[in-house]
Design a protein around this motif. Sequence first.
Motif, short mmCIF file in Angstrom:
data_model
loop_
_atom_site.label_atom_id
_atom_site.label_comp_id
_atom_site.label_asym_id
_atom_site.label_seq_id
_atom_site.Cartn_x
_atom_site.Cartn_y
_atom_site.Cartn_z
N ARG A 398 0.85 -1.21 0.00
CA ARG A 398 0.00 0.00 0.00
C ARG A 398 0.88 1.25 0.00
N ILE A 399 1.92 1.23 0.82
CA ILE A 399 2.85 2.36 0.87
C ILE A 399 3.49 2.58 -0.50
N ASP A 400 3.90 1.50 -1.15
CA ASP A 400 4.53 1.61 -2.47
C ASP A 400 3.58 2.24 -3.47
N TYR A 401 2.33 1.78 -3.47
CA TYR A 401 1.34 2.32 -4.40
C TYR A 401 1.13 3.81 -4.18
N LEU A 402 0.89 4.21 -2.92
CA LEU A 402 0.60 5.60 -2.63
C LEU A 402 1.82 6.48 -2.86
#
Length: 479
Positions: A398-402
Amino acid sequence: MYDLKKGFPKNFLWGGATAACQIEGAYDIDGRSLSTSDIHCYHVDVDRKLTVEDEHTAESLQAAMNDTTSYFPKRQGNDFYHRYKEDIALMKEMGFKSFRLSIAWPRIFPQGDELEPNEAGLAFYDQVIDEIVNNGMEPIVTMLHYDIPLNIVTKYGGFKNKAVIEMMVRYGKVLLERYADRVHYWIPFNQINLIQYCGFKSLGLVLDQSENFEEDQYRAIHNQFLINAKLKEIAKEMPENPQIGIMLADCTFYPHTCKPENVSFAMTRNRMQYFFSDVALRGSYPRPMLRWFSENNIHFEITEEDERLLQDNPSDYLAFSYYYSRTVDASINSMDAADITDNPYLKANDWGWTIDPLGFYNSMSQYWDRYQKPLMVTENGFGYQDVFENETVHDDYRIDYLREHIKAMKEAVKDGVELLGYLPWGPIDLVSSGTAEMSKRYGFVYVDYNDLGEGTGDRYKKDSFDWYKKVIESNGEEL
């Protein structure tokens, strides 16, 4: 000398976004009636969701209204109705500057056609909005986010009926007069362009109650354009100067290849999406769309008064959601906005949503170039099946996506795009709009409910919670 921006403005509205129909629950409290989202049953089967056709028939609608045994997740949500102080405190801890919420129309006018509002429903939002403001956040309010009172559907046939214009304007005026001193940014309709996906939830249309369903969709959209303009007309006369936005789901397309037919087809499909914001921001129907109506037997009345109203009351800003990009091929796809072709260059999640930060940059740039009006990212994110262990979730994905999408957003700001804020979707886990699942999670905070509503409902911080807190503290510099 030109002032080139190097980062996000100091007053940038970092926050998150939700919808009443996916978080509140308490569907039968204080006079609230059923809405178009409350009849979405959760099915434990291969598809895990209703098909559009099932959800749109009169028979299935009546069956859902009479069903006392099935589980309807949006009637429970994540229990924000009772836990809003806890949730807002978590948002404050992350440093939120803004919080997008929606107000449930059936809490304020349970049948939709009453002349006076339900004070018990307004009292709830008095408390919620005060709590948001008192915790240092800017409330951004959607008036209608997929929760039309069912009476508007069953008695009036939804937004295709011009009588509903007055009903929604009355509702919107009540909200503006009650909250304009605390709410500066308003979105009358969530993702107004998703008619192929959300015709029932957002337009109140039932498939087998239309002789020409596609025509009724555009008739309903026209009435929503008029409502948007009427609410802007009201807002202009208010001393608080509330800002009225139009909101799209980004459904712009890449050509599948550089074959000229595909490039031209993608342009034509994109015009069909820009049409919605063209009317609201430019104040008139674009000629290519009028031609398309004529050639496809779509007929509805656009009066001179309608034209004047739209021209005189354009929206103040463009809000939009971005999750993934889409590709079209002229030899395969039709003009249906839901008809797309897989992009072989992109990875997708379990629900088929592709990861494409550059598509986000492209969309922002194109909207800005086209309209030169402020933009607000009112939804962004990715549904994942989180693994909850030791009271947390390790959600690097999720961190990577955002992170990559915030980088793309920053590049757009450097180009001169006037971006008001960034509100990723579902900061506290909520029920999915499309599939009615809890397991399709977006949040920085894990909510202990499963797809059948079982669990404590307790809240737990994920790894992304502290990461997003640092992003906000550094105004997007520390990613």
